[in-house]
Design a protein around this motif. Sequence first.
Motif, PDB file in Angstrom:
ATOM      1  N   ILE A  67      72.338  43.495  72.408  1.00 11.27           N
ATOM      2  CA  ILE A  67      71.384  43.274  73.395  1.00 11.27           C
ATOM      3  C   ILE A  67      70.452  44.215  73.388  1.00 11.27           C
ATOM      4  O   ILE A  67      70.836  45.483  73.516  1.00 11.27           O
ATOM      5  CB  ILE A  67      71.895  42.647  74.694  1.00 11.27           C
ATOM      6  CG1 ILE A  67      72.739  41.845  74.644  1.00 11.27           C
ATOM      7  CG2 ILE A  67      70.547  42.690  75.320  1.00 11.27           C
ATOM      8  CD1 ILE A  67      73.206  41.587  76.241  1.00 11.27           C
ATOM      9  N   TRP A  68      69.030  44.034  72.915  1.00 12.61           N
ATOM     10  CA  TRP A  68      68.102  45.130  73.052  1.00 12.61           C
ATOM     11  C   TRP A  68      67.494  44.724  73.991  1.00 12.61           C
ATOM     12  O   TRP A  68      66.609  43.707  74.193  1.00 12.61           O
ATOM     13  CB  TRP A  68      67.155  44.945  71.814  1.00 12.61           C
ATOM     14  CG  TRP A  68      67.881  45.217  70.506  1.00 12.61           C
ATOM     15  CD1 TRP A  68      68.902  44.731  69.842  1.00 12.61           C
ATOM     16  CD2 TRP A  68      67.378  46.261  69.685  1.00 12.61           C
ATOM     17  NE1 TRP A  68      69.452  45.526  68.594  1.00 12.61           N
ATOM     18  CE2 TRP A  68      68.338  46.511  68.693  1.00 12.61           C
ATOM     19  CE3 TRP A  68      66.473  47.153  69.457  1.00 12.61           C
ATOM     20  CZ2 TRP A  68      68.172  47.271  67.382  1.00 12.61           C
ATOM     21  CZ3 TRP A  68      66.144  48.057  68.507  1.00 12.61           C
ATOM     22  CH2 TRP A  68      67.225  47.839  67.635  1.00 12.61           C
ATOM     23  N   GLY A  69      67.558  45.448  75.234  1.00 14.03           N
ATOM     24  CA  GLY A  69      66.984  45.129  76.524  1.00 14.03           C
ATOM     25  C   GLY A  69      66.185  46.019  77.242  1.00 14.03           C
ATOM     26  O   GLY A  69      65.813  47.217  76.723  1.00 14.03           O
ATOM     27  N   GLU A  88      75.670  47.589  72.666  1.00  7.56           N
ATOM     28  CA  GLU A  88      76.488  47.088  71.540  1.00  7.56           C
ATOM     29  C   GLU A  88      77.684  46.256  72.094  1.00  7.56           C
ATOM     30  O   GLU A  88      78.382  47.117  72.792  1.00  7.56           O
ATOM     31  CB  GLU A  88      76.842  48.015  70.362  1.00  7.56           C
ATOM     32  CG  GLU A  88      75.758  48.639  69.519  1.00  7.56           C
ATOM     33  CD  GLU A  88      75.029  47.573  68.759  1.00  7.56           C
ATOM     34  OE1 GLU A  88      75.785  46.528  68.402  1.00  7.56           O
ATOM     35  OE2 GLU A  88      73.903  47.798  68.170  1.00  7.56           O
ATOM     36  N   GLU A  89      78.436  45.330  71.797  1.00  5.03           N
ATOM     37  CA  GLU A  89      79.399  44.991  72.220  1.00  5.03           C
ATOM     38  C   GLU A  89      80.413  45.561  71.898  1.00  5.03           C
ATOM     39  O   GLU A  89      80.756  46.289  70.857  1.00  5.03           O
ATOM     40  CB  GLU A  89      79.658  43.441  71.522  1.00  5.03           C
ATOM     41  CG  GLU A  89      80.870  42.680  72.152  1.00  5.03           C
ATOM     42  CD  GLU A  89      80.984  41.218  71.352  1.00  5.03           C
ATOM     43  OE1 GLU A  89      82.284  41.135  70.984  1.00  5.03           O
ATOM     44  OE2 GLU A  89      80.140  40.517  71.807  1.00  5.03           O
ATOM     45  N   GLY A  92      80.909  49.923  75.262  1.00  5.21           N
ATOM     46  CA  GLY A  92      81.004  50.686  76.432  1.00  5.21           C
ATOM     47  C   GLY A  92      79.540  50.869  76.775  1.00  5.21           C
ATOM     48  O   GLY A  92      78.604  50.040  76.852  1.00  5.21           O
ATOM     49  N   GLU A  93      79.192  52.191  77.055  1.00  3.21           N
ATOM     50  CA  GLU A  93      77.786  52.328  77.493  1.00  3.21           C
ATOM     51  C   GLU A  93      76.793  52.153  76.852  1.00  3.21           C
ATOM     52  O   GLU A  93      76.866  52.337  75.409  1.00  3.21           O
ATOM     53  CB  GLU A  93      77.651  53.875  78.127  1.00  3.21           C
ATOM     54  CG  GLU A  93      78.534  54.072  79.408  1.00  3.21           C
ATOM     55  CD  GLU A  93      78.023  53.237  80.450  1.00  3.21           C
ATOM     56  OE1 GLU A  93      77.100  53.231  80.926  1.00  3.21           O
ATOM     57  OE2 GLU A  93      78.749  52.585  81.175  1.00  3.21           O
ATOM     58  N   PRO A  94      75.430  51.780  76.990  1.00  7.51           N
ATOM     59  CA  PRO A  94      74.108  51.700  76.138  1.00  7.51           C
ATOM     60  C   PRO A  94      74.033  52.972  75.321  1.00  7.51           C
ATOM     61  O   PRO A  94      74.149  54.043  75.909  1.00  7.51           O
ATOM     62  CB  PRO A  94      72.963  51.196  76.950  1.00  7.51           C
ATOM     63  CG  PRO A  94      73.770  50.636  78.111  1.00  7.51           C
ATOM     64  CD  PRO A  94      75.094  51.501  78.461  1.00  7.51           C
ATOM     65  N   GLU A  95      73.489  52.915  74.176  1.00 10.28           N
ATOM     66  CA  GLU A  95      72.984  54.243  73.296  1.00 10.28           C
ATOM     67  C   GLU A  95      72.172  54.953  74.160  1.00 10.28           C
ATOM     68  O   GLU A  95      71.281  54.300  74.808  1.00 10.28           O
ATOM     69  CB  GLU A  95      72.539  53.722  71.874  1.00 10.28           C
ATOM     70  CG  GLU A  95      73.645  52.859  70.849  1.00 10.28           C
ATOM     71  CD  GLU A  95      72.999  52.853  69.708  1.00 10.28           C
ATOM     72  OE1 GLU A  95      71.777  53.301  69.613  1.00 10.28           O
ATOM     73  OE2 GLU A  95      73.658  52.075  69.008  1.00 10.28           O
ATOM     74  N   PRO A  96      72.121  56.235  74.347  1.00  6.37           N
ATOM     75  CA  PRO A  96      71.170  56.943  74.836  1.00  6.37           C
ATOM     76  C   PRO A  96      69.759  56.855  74.030  1.00  6.37           C
ATOM     77  O   PRO A  96      69.883  56.707  72.967  1.00  6.37           O
ATOM     78  CB  PRO A  96      71.628  58.532  74.785  1.00  6.37           C
ATOM     79  CG  PRO A  96      72.485  58.303  73.529  1.00  6.37           C
ATOM     80  CD  PRO A  96      73.236  57.134  73.582  1.00  6.37           C
ATOM     81  N   GLY A  97      68.750  56.837  75.008  1.00  9.82           N
ATOM     82  CA  GLY A  97      67.388  56.702  74.279  1.00  9.82           C
ATOM     83  C   GLY A  97      66.952  55.192  73.909  1.00  9.82           C
ATOM     84  O   GLY A  97      67.876  54.361  74.469  1.00  9.82           O
TER      85      GLY A  97
END
Length: 132
Positions: A67-69, A88-89, A92-97
């Motif tokens: 998901i690009w949110g 990314e499924e 875990g946590e969203p990528e930083p930045g």
Amino acid sequence: MLRRLVARVLLLAALTHPAAAGQQTDLPGAMVGTWAPDALACVDSEGEINDARVAVSPDSVEYFASIWGGIAWQLQKNGYGGLAQISEEGEGEPEPGRSLITLRLLPDGHLEIKRGADPDVYVKCAHDVPVR
């Protein structure tokens, strides 16, 4: 009569003076919905082909596994762009930045989505269907 004239003048002004490039704006409704690489992928409910669908909402772009949110769309010369937080499924946590994503509605009604160097082109599905 005067109200109609004022309404027409305001409408004409809005049509002839679109938002300036780089200005934050809402994503046009024509871009919102479910998109797929071809019409078959719009109706296939099982199998790998549905992995290719994309759901575009006013502030996100959702793929099968990501998901690009949190996108605040900016009007650009040839479409709309924004910085997105990527989730990314299974990661875990969203990528930083944030990463840049751009959308452009093509003259033939297809949607071009660019996340990096090469764009992907999609057809709009007649009905919203799951992407996951």
